[in-house]
Scaffold this active site. Structure first.
Site, PDB file in Angstrom:
ATOM      1  CE1 TYR A  98      -3.966  -2.128   0.291  1.00  0.00           C
ATOM      2  CE2 TYR A  98      -2.957  -3.286   2.124  1.00  0.00           C
ATOM      3  CZ  TYR A  98      -3.904  -3.248   1.172  1.00  0.00           C
ATOM      4  OH  TYR A  98      -4.581  -4.159   0.948  1.00  0.00           O
TER       5      TYR A  98
ATOM      6  CG  HIS B 122      -7.217   4.295   0.006  1.00  0.00           C
ATOM      7  ND1 HIS B 122      -8.208   5.374   0.041  1.00  0.00           N
ATOM      8  CD2 HIS B 122      -7.728   3.290   0.692  1.00  0.00           C
ATOM      9  CE1 HIS B 122      -9.343   4.956   0.834  1.00  0.00           C
ATOM     10  NE2 HIS B 122      -8.982   3.600   1.000  1.00  0.00           N
TER      11      HIS B 122
ATOM     12  CE1 TYR C 203      -3.890  -3.992   5.784  1.00  0.00           C
ATOM     13  CE2 TYR C 203      -4.200  -5.086   7.784  1.00  0.00           C
ATOM     14  CZ  TYR C 203      -3.519  -4.895   6.754  1.00  0.00           C
ATOM     15  OH  TYR C 203      -2.416  -5.729   6.712  1.00  0.00           O
TER      16      TYR C 203
ATOM     17  CG  ASN D  67     -12.180  -0.926   5.043  1.00  0.00           C
ATOM     18  OD1 ASN D  67     -11.871   0.035   4.464  1.00  0.00           O
ATOM     19  ND2 ASN D  67     -12.534  -2.203   4.171  1.00  0.00           N
TER      20      ASN D  67
ATOM     21  CG  ASN E 264     -14.921   1.792   2.621  1.00  0.00           C
ATOM     22  OD1 ASN E 264     -16.017   2.016   2.512  1.00  0.00           O
ATOM     23  ND2 ASN E 264     -14.513   0.939   1.907  1.00  0.00           N
TER      24      ASN E 264
END
Length: 187
Positions: A15, A20, A64, A66, A112
């Protein structure tokens, strides 16, 4: 006076340098400029910064994206942070690349990370810096775009938006969100 500054992102090398993860990138640059070291603690990487009589707790959640709300709630309770002293740095598809906007409340806009924070806090009355990542993707490719790496052109221009974000974080705690928004939201 303590402030919790949360940069949203996902942990893991896959990531790194994705759109993001701009929240992580902003806090990493903040820490680099101020010669701070993040420490892996419960629910995230954390460091502390003192500036003009204010204490900033910088948090990169390890839960994470979410499940970001879990880390936010824990550190707000742990450090006894008032809701009005919470600031979340987040990527935003609705803003053009490198456009930076601060808001004192608002919807999750389908994000999210914000959605989970809102669920756990029970409302959306917290400040956020929305970092524009643009919407240069074809229909049905939103997830690929958001989790995609920055292009070389984007990387070259990213430092300007990151620097503005850092100034906004400092302004949030020193001159307040209203004056910070007046000063920076027009750029």
């Amino acid at each position: 006076m303590k402030y919790l500054i949360v940069g949203l992102g996902n942990i893991g090398s896959e990531y790194e340098d994705t759109r993001h993860n701009i929240g992580f990138k902003v806090l990493d640059e903040f820490a680099k400029q101020e010669k701070l070291q993040f420490e892996n603690l419960r629910y995230g990487a954390v460091c502390e910064y003192k500036f003009k009589g204010k204490t900033f707790i910088l948090l990169k959640p390890s839960t994470y994206m979410n499940l970001s709300g879990k880390a936010v709630r824990y550190w707000m309770q742990q450090e006894k942070i008032k809701l009005e002293n919470l600031l979340v740095v987040v990527d935003d598809l609705a803003l053009p690349f490198n456009s930076i906007r601060m808001r004192q409340k608002g919807s999750d806009a389908g994000h999210n990370g914000l959605k989970n924070i809102q669920e756990i806090l029970g409302h959306n009355n917290y400040s956020r810096i929305r970092f524009g990542i643009g919407d240069n993707f074809s229909r049905g490719k939103q997830i690929d775009y958001v989790l995609g790496k920055w292009s070389s052109e984007e990387l070259a221009g990213l430092h300007e938006g990151i620097d503005i974000s850092i100034h906004m974080i400092k302004g949030f705690a020193t001159i307040g969100p209203a004056r910070t928004m007046n000063q920076y939201n027009k750029k």
